[in-house]
Scaffold this motif. Structure first.
Motif, mmCIF file in Angstrom:
data_model
loop_
_atom_site.group_PDB
_atom_site.id
_atom_site.type_symbol
_atom_site.label_atom_id
_atom_site.label_comp_id
_atom_site.label_asym_id
_atom_site.label_seq_id
_atom_site.Cartn_x
_atom_site.Cartn_y
_atom_site.Cartn_z
ATOM 1 N N THR A 102 0.843 -1.301 -0.032
ATOM 2 C CA THR A 102 0.028 0.142 -0.127
ATOM 3 C C THR A 102 0.773 1.314 0.098
ATOM 4 N N PHE A 103 1.929 1.224 0.720
ATOM 5 C CA PHE A 103 2.768 2.370 0.968
ATOM 6 C C PHE A 103 3.468 2.720 -0.574
ATOM 7 N N ALA A 104 3.800 1.770 -1.159
ATOM 8 C CA ALA A 104 4.586 1.772 -2.217
ATOM 9 C C ALA A 104 3.780 2.282 -3.451
ATOM 10 N N LEU A 105 2.510 1.631 -3.408
ATOM 11 C CA LEU A 105 1.521 2.279 -4.477
ATOM 12 C C LEU A 105 0.918 3.818 -4.131
ATOM 13 N N GLY A 106 0.923 3.657 -2.860
ATOM 14 C CA GLY A 106 0.397 5.128 -2.256
ATOM 15 C C GLY A 106 1.585 6.341 -2.935
ATOM 16 N N LEU A 107 2.751 6.203 -2.877
ATOM 17 C CA LEU A 107 3.750 6.936 -3.181
ATOM 18 C C LEU A 107 3.756 7.082 -4.683
ATOM 19 N N ILE A 108 3.394 6.051 -5.232
ATOM 20 C CA ILE A 108 3.724 6.157 -6.821
ATOM 21 C C ILE A 108 2.667 6.786 -7.420
ATOM 22 N N VAL A 109 1.042 6.504 -6.881
ATOM 23 C CA VAL A 109 0.182 7.545 -7.233
ATOM 24 C C VAL A 109 0.335 8.847 -6.930
ATOM 25 N N ALA A 110 0.699 9.116 -5.776
ATOM 26 C CA ALA A 110 0.781 10.627 -5.244
ATOM 27 C C ALA A 110 1.962 11.220 -6.206
ATOM 28 N N SER A 111 2.976 10.488 -6.450
ATOM 29 C CA SER A 111 4.183 11.341 -7.243
ATOM 30 C C SER A 111 3.685 11.562 -8.699
ATOM 31 N N ASP A 112 2.639 10.395 -9.306
ATOM 32 C CA ASP A 112 2.240 10.642 -10.509
ATOM 33 C C ASP A 112 1.476 11.875 -10.767
ATOM 34 N N TYR A 113 0.429 11.926 -9.636
ATOM 35 C CA TYR A 113 -0.379 13.115 -9.770
ATOM 36 C C TYR A 113 0.258 14.400 -9.554
ATOM 37 N N LYS A 114 1.158 14.378 -8.441
ATOM 38 C CA LYS A 114 2.025 15.837 -8.403
ATOM 39 C C LYS A 114 2.731 16.025 -9.269
ATOM 40 N N ILE A 115 3.064 15.369 -10.191
ATOM 41 C CA ILE A 115 4.034 15.657 -11.422
ATOM 42 C C ILE A 115 3.165 15.926 -12.564
ATOM 43 N N ASN A 116 2.163 15.246 -12.959
ATOM 44 C CA ASN A 116 1.227 15.146 -14.238
ATOM 45 C C ASN A 116 0.002 15.956 -13.918
ATOM 46 N N PHE A 117 -0.485 16.048 -12.863
ATOM 47 C CA PHE A 117 -1.765 16.817 -12.593
ATOM 48 C C PHE A 117 -2.003 18.147 -13.136
ATOM 49 N N ARG A 118 -1.701 18.499 -14.134
ATOM 50 C CA ARG A 118 -1.533 19.975 -14.731
ATOM 51 C C ARG A 118 -2.294 20.001 -16.124
#
Length: 663
Positions: A102-118
């Protein structure tokens, strides 16, 4: 064999007297062999090892210290990980592994949105593609981890209409049955809680002893937290034995801790105060794994219904058998009925005897299984036996009969029940999806609604319950002043949006400042501002959830209840005016509530009479939609409301693409 001596001289080659002379050709051959031999001896002599004293001093052996150190570390790490994995799997039911995943996927998803949600994502084709891949990741995590993660997934599915459409599509299958545990795991839970075997606890036999009861070892239903087995006790009572899955006890602490940590990380990364909701949500989820709490809720609701004349005889709550229950095992009355989602069986004509209800109605006893069929099932299908009689005689010889009940009566009873919970009793069932509602036919031909699964409830304080009743009454009368005062006290800044979310339709009585501003935009401008509107929506959520001291956290689960009931009505074709019935109970509760003084009740009664006149306008809208539905010019009232909400939500960057129970 001829051997050449080490040294040969010419004298040795001289011929002794009395012997025959050696030919000259052989002599020359011997000479040449002698020379070749001496030459090879000299060559071999040059390869002889030198004496030890002539060798230089030996250099020390080179040792690869770093390589050895890292090799040892890798070996120890591999052994440690293997041992940890084995211990976690054997004694903690993979709780640690689930948390790491869960931690691993949470960091992946959070990073993905932080970088690409624009507006123009650098590492995604579009925002839609970004949503799609993260929805897939989250869905696979929840399904893989199972247990409470499935509960969280179902909660997301119920609220998925406010999520991007990619999440909506992905979470449509979250209500599928979960895999069931093996019988030996079930038996272990019973032994741990009662200190006895299932045979001793329930007085049953798995060999067909006629003096004892029966129990099926294969579950009749399996959910995320528990599974249900059918049993018939020796005294003839048929029961549903709900047994918590063995791994849940080990996993629940880890799962809730992981949920807290991940939510805290997301709160910090995305600047949305989600963490303020965590204590309340985790407390509710934890209570759902306590079957003694579920038994308390069930008995409390049965008392409420028995003491309410408007619901007595229309609603049935199954009996709980405390002597056969524990924290992880709950034994309740077995219910024979038709689930709410089987619309065809509910409405097909009744082919059973007249003046007779369906099996088990009003708590009537059920006919016993055939002993011969029981013996055959136990012999032919051990561990997979089906012992419960089908009891489908009421469907007729061709099996095409139904309960023959009115969907309007079914939905009226349902909305009445949940409105009474919300406005009169303050004890609200927060999971009334179609799988938790059975319908039976009474001898009168009227439907009897059976409500099961009482694990997830919220309790409303009297002050908040009165405020919520007044809030609903103000919605129906467009009393914007009272409405604004109430929601301001709850820490909500935009009354229009919250009113629309509560009604599940656009609120027509507000000042419309937000919608008017958005309506001035052209379609091209709206599409261009899609990203900016989603950002504004996030800001709005921040404003609503920011003050946890003011915001009533009960609204999370009240909203869930309203949404599910609205989905039930829509699924059945909108047979009733849900909003009118709910508003009536909100107003009437301010007269009937035992917490109010006589003078307040009297004042509210006069207002309630006037309020009933106002509700006539709502009926006009409802029957207008029914006429259009009859002539094929549109869907029911709930479908029209859904379309209106879809258009309004789109202005705020939200795509509502499906009904609550699609899939």
């Amino acid at each position: 064999m001829f051997q050449i001596p080490s040294r040969i001289c010419l004298r040795c080659l001289s011929i002794p007297r009395g012997t025959r002379p050696i030919p000259s050709r052989q002599v020359s051959i011997l000479k040449s062999k002698s020379r070749a031999f001496h030459k090879s001896r000299q060559t071999l002599a040059s390869f002889a090892p030198p004496p030890p004293e002539s060798l230089p001093k030996a250099s020390p052996t080179r040792i690869y210290t770093r390589t050895r150190r890292w090799t040892r570390r890798l070996v120890y790490t591999a052994i440690g990980i293997g041992a940890l994995y084995g211990l976690d799997r054997e004694f903690y039911d993979s709780s640690f592994l689930r948390s790491i995943r869960t931690f691993a996927l949470g960091l992946i998803v959070a990073s993905d949105y932080k970088i690409n949600f624009r507006a123009n994502p650098p590492f995604a084709e579009s925002i839609e593609a970004l949503h799609a891949r993260n929805a897939q990741r989250l869905f696979e995590l929840l399904r893989t981890n199972g247990g409470l993660y499935l509960k969280i997934g179902q909660a997301i599915a119920m609220q998925s209409a406010i999520l991007p459409p990619e999440f909506q599509k992905m979470f449509q299958t979250m209500f599928d049955d979960a895999p069931q545990n093996r019988w030996k795991d079930v038996e272990k839970v019973i032994r741990e809680d009662f200190g006895k075997s299932p045979e001793e606890v329930f007085g049953v036999s798995f060999t067909g002893d006629p003096k004892l009861g029966l129990m099926e070892r294969k579950a009749r239903a399996s959910a995320s937290v528990a599974q249900v087995h059918w049993a018939r006790l020796a005294d003839g009572r048929e029961v549903a034995v709900k047994i918590q899955k063995r791994e849940i006890a080990q996993q629940v602490g880890w799962d809730l801790w992981t949920f807290k940590v991940v939510t805290w990380i997301y709160t910090k990364i995305f600047d949305i105060p989600l963490y303020s909701l965590v204590p309340y949500i985790t407390e509710r989820l934890l209570l759902e794994t306590d079957f003694e709490n579920e038994a308390d809720n069930s008995e409390r609701m049965a008392d409420f219904v028995a003491n309410e004349p408007r619901l007595r005889g229309r609603v049935y709550i199954p009996k709980v058998y405390r002597e056969l229950s524990s924290k992880r095992v709950m034994t309740a009355e077995w219910i024979e009925g038709v689930r709410l989602w089987d619309k065809e069986t509910l409405t097909r004509p009744w082919e059973g005897p007249r003046k007779q209800g369906s099996p088990g109605c009003k708590g009537a006893s059920l006919d016993a299984p055939n002993p011969e069929e029981v013996q055959k099932a136990l012999h032919d299908h051990p561990l997979d036996e089906k012992l419960k009689p089908e009891r489908d005689w009421w469907k007729g010889k061709d099996g095409m009969g139904g309960l023959g009940v009115s969907l309007k009566d079914v939905m009226t009873t349902m909305v009445d029940l949940f409105s009474a919970q919300m406005f009169l009793w303050g004890s609200v069932h927060a999971d009334p999806h179609p799988g938790n509602i059975f319908i039976r036919r009474l001898p009168s031909g009227k439907p009897e609604l059976v409500l099961i699964d009482h694990g997830l409830y919220i309790q409303m304080k009297p002050e908040f319950r009165h405020q919520y009743s007044l809030f609903w009454k103000s919605l129906m009368t467009f009393d914007n002043k009272t409405l604004g005062e109430i929601v301001k006290g709850w820490g909500i800044n935009n009354a229009d949006i919250f009113a629309s979310a509560t009604l599940m339709r656009p609120y027509a009585g507000g000042d419309h400042t937000t919608s008017e501003e958005l309506s001035k935009l052209s379609k091209k401008e709206r599409d261009k501002r899609h990203y900016e509107m989603q950002q504004k929506m996030r800001k709005g959520i921040r404003e609503i959830l920011g003050d946890e001291k003011k915001w009533p956290q009960e609204l999370i689960f009240i909203g869930r209840n309203l949404r599910i009931v609205q989905g039930n009505n829509q699924f059945l074709g909108s047979p009733v005016n849900r909003i009118r019935i709910t508003g009536y109970w909100a107003s009437r509760s301010l007269v009937d509530s035992p917490d109010l003084s006589f003078s307040e009740k009297l004042k509210n009664y006069g207002r309630h009479i006037i309020f009933n006149l106002v509700l006539l306008s709502s009926d006009a809208v409802f029957y207008g939609s029914k006429v259009r539905q009859f002539f094929g010019m549109g869907g029911g009232m709930e479908d029209e409301i859904e379309n209106q909400m879809r258009h309004m939500a789109k202005d705020f960057g939200v795509e509502l693409q499906h009904g609550v129970f699609d899939g």
